[in-house]
Design an enzyme around this catalytic site. Structure first.
Site, PDB file in Angstrom:
ATOM      1  N   GLY A  63       0.865  -1.180   0.000  1.00  0.00           N
ATOM      2  CA  GLY A  63       0.000   0.000   0.000  1.00  0.00           C
ATOM      3  C   GLY A  63       0.898   1.224   0.000  1.00  0.00           C
ATOM      4  CB  ALA A  64       0.978   4.167  -2.274  1.00  0.00           C
ATOM      5  CD  GLN A 105      -3.311  -6.821  -3.206  1.00  0.00           C
ATOM      6  OE1 GLN A 105      -4.064  -7.487  -3.910  1.00  0.00           O
ATOM      7  NE2 GLN A 105      -2.144  -6.387  -3.631  1.00  0.00           N
ATOM      8  CG  ASP A 162      -0.185   1.985  -5.837  1.00  0.00           C
ATOM      9  OD1 ASP A 162      -1.341   1.576  -6.027  1.00  0.00           O
ATOM     10  OD2 ASP A 162       0.562   1.561  -4.939  1.00  0.00           O
ATOM     11  CE  LYS A 196      -2.298  -4.200  -6.381  1.00  0.00           C
ATOM     12  NZ  LYS A 196      -0.949  -4.640  -6.811  1.00  0.00           N
TER      13      LYS A 196
HETATM   14  O1  MRU Z   1       0.449  -4.108  -4.465  1.00  0.00           O
HETATM   15  P1  MRU Z   1      -0.112  -3.312  -3.327  1.00  0.00           P
HETATM   16  O2  MRU Z   1      -0.929  -4.111  -2.376  1.00  0.00           O
HETATM   17  O3  MRU Z   1       0.967  -2.484  -2.634  1.00  0.00           O
HETATM   18  O4  MRU Z   1      -1.087  -2.284  -4.029  1.00  0.00           O
HETATM   19  C1  MRU Z   1      -1.807  -1.385  -3.244  1.00  0.00           C
HETATM   20  C2  MRU Z   1      -2.737  -0.550  -4.013  1.00  0.00           C
HETATM   21  O5  MRU Z   1      -2.802  -0.592  -5.204  1.00  0.00           O
HETATM   22  C3  MRU Z   1      -3.536   0.451  -3.228  1.00  0.00           C
HETATM   23  O6  MRU Z   1      -4.789   0.624  -3.800  1.00  0.00           O
HETATM   24  C4  MRU Z   1      -2.789   1.783  -3.233  1.00  0.00           C
HETATM   25  O7  MRU Z   1      -1.475   1.614  -2.797  1.00  0.00           O
HETATM   26  C5  MRU Z   1      -3.454   2.802  -2.393  1.00  0.00           C
HETATM   27  S1  MRU Z   1      -3.209   2.470  -0.694  1.00  0.00           S
HETATM   28  C6  MRU Z   1      -3.842   3.711   0.244  1.00  0.00           C
END
Ligand code: MRU
Length: 359
Positions: free
Chosen positions: A62-63, A209, A250, A261
């Protein structure tokens, strides 16, 4: 890195994927998100290389959470750097590069590393203790992220109105941030305000997720959630069961194109087809004004195994060709509004996004 299980009550009090303890030998603890929802396992970290590996292998994901973890990783790294300024800089650069190579898409990682670099340079130039400065800045990044999520929640809850039926994709919750969440923060704020909100959580193949993290997080928080497979959202929109879509991001380019995602783009296309608003909630640290548009955003490709297997179980024939694109880009024209801590940006984003940084 050591393993320990924390009492579940700790999560319920303060849902955050990381904890920092100045008194501990291993000062950083990360909730191992690979084990959820079956086990709440915390891993302890003492050096930056192990944290870089934790980011790469999705212990923390998650970013904004990745950004927070990287900021703390540099604090851990600095404990072992030489004391002289040149030696310190040199060792910092090596840690920086290692962390920067962990995951390419979430810009919060690079934002946090750059912020720490500035702090380190300022401390060295002014004769302050750079280790102390890095530690204070990491804590500030973490706290500010939680506060930004709460602000986003306040702005976004107004857009949801009463009795919203919200579709979300992936996990953009407390687990993906310093705490509280971006997209789920908006949902959380609406829930706390008593507006009445029900969430449809896309399971989010292939890493799940939505099924593993969003469904769990919303359940723990007492928010009404229904888990669906990714390919069910169109049918539900057609039935009128969904009236709002909200996702995290992200990286958001200067023109408002949104990397998130894989599967987010499909949700946005379906939302447009059904006249449903499609909102993105993200902190300013996710907005990358240096990147002109979505085509310039680096998109991570992950291992085929995450597609061919569910857990340890193989679900595809050996030897089959596989693509695993981990993120997609939703063009700005499909994004109804972008909710940030500084306010809600509307199209045209070339004008509204830069304005957020000066407000
Ligand atoms: O691969 P991940 O689980 O790190 O991807 C996360 C996402 O795509 C989330 O939607 C994004 O980071 C926003 S988190 C507030």
């Amino acid at each position: 890195m050591t393993r320990q299980k924390s009492p579940a009550s700790r999560l319920n009090e303060d849902l955050s994927p990381l904890h920092w303890n100045d008194e501990a030998k291993a000062k950083l603890q990360l909730l191992d998100q690979r084990c959820l929802p079956n086990e709440e396992r915390w891993l302890s970290y003492r050096d930056d290389a192990a944290v870089a590996e934790a980011i790469k292998t999705m212990v923390v994901r998650g970013a904004p959470a990745i950004g927070c973890a990287a900021a703390f990783a540099l604090v851990l790294g600095a404990e072992g750097y030489p004391d002289d300024a040149q030696g310190f800089r040199h060792a910092f650069a090596a840690s920086f590069e290692r962390l920067a190579a962990s995951r390419p898409t979430a810009v919060n990682l690079f934002w946090a590393l750059d912020r720490q670099q500035k702090v380190m340079e300022h401390a060295l130039a002014s004769g302050a203790d750079p280790r102390r400065a890095l530690r204070d800045e990491a804590l500030a990044i973490w706290r500010e992220d939680i506060e930004s999520c709460r602000q986003m929640g306040r702005h976004g809850a107004k857009l949801l109105g009463k009795d919203a039926n919200v579709l979300t994709h992936c996990n953009a919750g407390a687990l993906a941030t310093g705490g509280y969440g971006t997209a789920l923060g908006v949902i959380r704020a609406a829930h706390e305000a008593g507006q009445g909100v029900h969430v449809y959580a896309d399971e989010t193949r292939p890493y799940l997720q939505g099924a593993r993290l969003t469904a769990w997080e919303l359940q723990v928080s007492g928010i009404d959630v229904t888990l669906i497979c990714d390919n069910m959202s169109g049918a539900l929109m057609r039935q009128g069961a969904i009236n709002t879509c909200i996702v995290g991001a992200d990286r958001i380019a200067k023109n408002g194109d949104v990397a998130n995602k894989i599967g987010t783009y499909m949700v946005a296309v379906l939302a447009a087809r059904h006249g449903i608003p499609f909102y993105v909630a993200a902190p300013l640290s996710t907005i990358d004004l240096e990147t002109a548009d979505g085509d310039a955003i680096p998109i991570e490709e992950r291992s085929a195994r995450e597609v061919t297997h569910v857990g340890k179980e193989r679900i595809a024939p050996e030897g089959v060709a596989v693509r695993h694109i981990a993120f997609d880009v939703t063009p700005a024209e499909l994004v109804t509004a972008i909710i940030t801590e500084a306010g809600v940006a509307e199209p045209p984003y070339e004008h509204s996004l830069p304005g957020l940084f000066s407000s």
